[in-house]
Design a protein around this motif. Structure first.
Motif, PDB file in Angstrom:
ATOM      1  N   VAL A   1       3.185 -12.330  -2.790  1.00 13.62           N
ATOM      2  CA  VAL A   1       4.056 -12.494  -1.628  1.00 13.62           C
ATOM      3  C   VAL A   1       4.515 -11.123  -1.118  1.00 13.62           C
ATOM      4  O   VAL A   1       4.485 -10.850   0.092  1.00 13.62           O
ATOM      5  N   LEU A   2       4.917 -10.244  -2.033  1.00 15.73           N
ATOM      6  CA  LEU A   2       5.335  -8.903  -1.612  1.00 15.73           C
ATOM      7  C   LEU A   2       4.163  -8.131  -1.020  1.00 15.73           C
ATOM      8  O   LEU A   2       4.328  -7.411  -0.030  1.00 15.73           O
ATOM      9  N   ALA A   3       2.972  -8.288  -1.588  1.00 14.39           N
ATOM     10  CA  ALA A   3       1.791  -7.636  -1.028  1.00 14.39           C
ATOM     11  C   ALA A   3       1.554  -8.085   0.410  1.00 14.39           C
ATOM     12  O   ALA A   3       1.254  -7.273   1.292  1.00 14.39           O
ATOM     13  N   ALA A   4       1.732  -9.387   0.659  1.00 14.35           N
ATOM     14  CA  ALA A   4       1.563  -9.915   2.015  1.00 14.35           C
ATOM     15  C   ALA A   4       2.635  -9.377   2.957  1.00 14.35           C
ATOM     16  O   ALA A   4       2.370  -9.091   4.127  1.00 14.35           O
ATOM     17  N   LEU A   5       3.869  -9.212   2.441  1.00 11.00           N
ATOM     18  CA  LEU A   5       4.951  -8.663   3.255  1.00 11.00           C
ATOM     19  C   LEU A   5       4.688  -7.206   3.627  1.00 11.00           C
ATOM     20  O   LEU A   5       5.040  -6.754   4.724  1.00 11.00           O
ATOM     21  N   LEU A   6       4.048  -6.468   2.734  1.00 10.50           N
ATOM     22  CA  LEU A   6       3.768  -5.056   2.988  1.00 10.50           C
ATOM     23  C   LEU A   6       2.548  -4.865   3.891  1.00 10.50           C
ATOM     24  O   LEU A   6       2.398  -3.807   4.514  1.00 10.50           O
TER      25      LEU A   6
END
Length: 248
Positions: free
Chosen positions: A199-204
């Motif tokens: 999820v954080l990878a997608a946010l970045l």
């Protein structure tokens, strides 16, 4: 503080800013995103989280460069990538059993090694031997798993040779994408990959996409000497900041 997917707003904000700068360096140089992003992320989250989040972003941005990679990558990149796949899981396992504070210091030193590698004198364009190529692949896989940084062995292998810049960049990007994919698969197999890392990878990713695009616009428009100097400066700055914060 507001939490999203297990991360605070401050962590996400710092990660976005770092990801943008790191992606610009990647777009310009063809490498450097993980070397810049992992040490900074590892100051706010655990090293395992930092490595797997960075690898998630690397896979996404690698897919966006598929056409450039297919057009210019050297065949040696596939040989190196095969060795990388075999060595990623052992590297990630070592990271999972290493105390976080020690892992952060080791990751910072890996970033410093990348700075040293870019300063090495350029060699002839001849393809290195099988032993050199295999050792590069194994070292790249181990560092991908342990530090999320496939760059240090790969940079001197390609950038250190007198080959066209497009070939060096595309070859490195192909290896980085395969290495990051292998790291995520290994993380899932070892049980250390959690959904909120992705999820954080997608946010970045949006920040990385924009930064990479801007860096790509500058690629080829600067002299080789300025290009190498810029990359060396960025790598040195990232490693120095990480070391100062860790050892102070």
């Amino acid at each position: 503080m507001i939490a999203l997917a297990g991360f605070t707003a401050v962590q996400i904000g710092a990660a976005l800013a770092t990801a943008f700068v790191a992606a610009f360096v990647r777009g310009l140089a063809g490498f450097g995103m993980a070397i810049l992003l992992v040490p900074v992320l590892a100051l706010a989250v655990t090293p395992v989280e930092a490595v797997l989040v960075t690898n998630g972003v690397s896979v996404l941005i690698g897919l966006s460069d598929a056409r450039f990679i297919a057009r210019h990558a050297e065949r040696s990149a596939l040989v190196i990538a095969a060795w990388v796949i075999l060595a990623v899981a052992p590297g990630l396992w070592l990271l999972s059993i290493t105390p976080p504070d020690i892992a952060r210091v080791l990751i910072a030193f890996v970033a410093l090694s990348a700075f040293a590698a870019i300063l090495l004198p350029q060699r002839a364009a001849d393809l290195p031997g099988h032993l050199h190529t295999g050792a590069t692949g194994v070292a790249t896989g181990l560092l991908t798993g342990f530090a999320g940084m496939p760059g240090p062995p790969i940079v001197p292998y390609y950038v250190g040779r007198a080959i066209p810049r497009q070939v060096a960049k595309a070859s490195m990007l192909l290896i980085f994408t395969i290495a990051s994919t292998s790291s995520l698969v290994s993380g899932a197999a070892l049980g250390v990959l959690e959904w909120h890392y992705l999820v954080l990878a997608a946010l970045l990713f949006p920040a990385v996409l924009v930064g990479n695009w801007l860096g790509s616009l500058a690629f080829g428009k600067v002299s080789d000497r300025l290009w190498r100097s810029f990359v060396a400066l960025m790598l040195a700055a990232a490693a120095a900041v990480a070391l100062v914060k860790l050892l102070s």
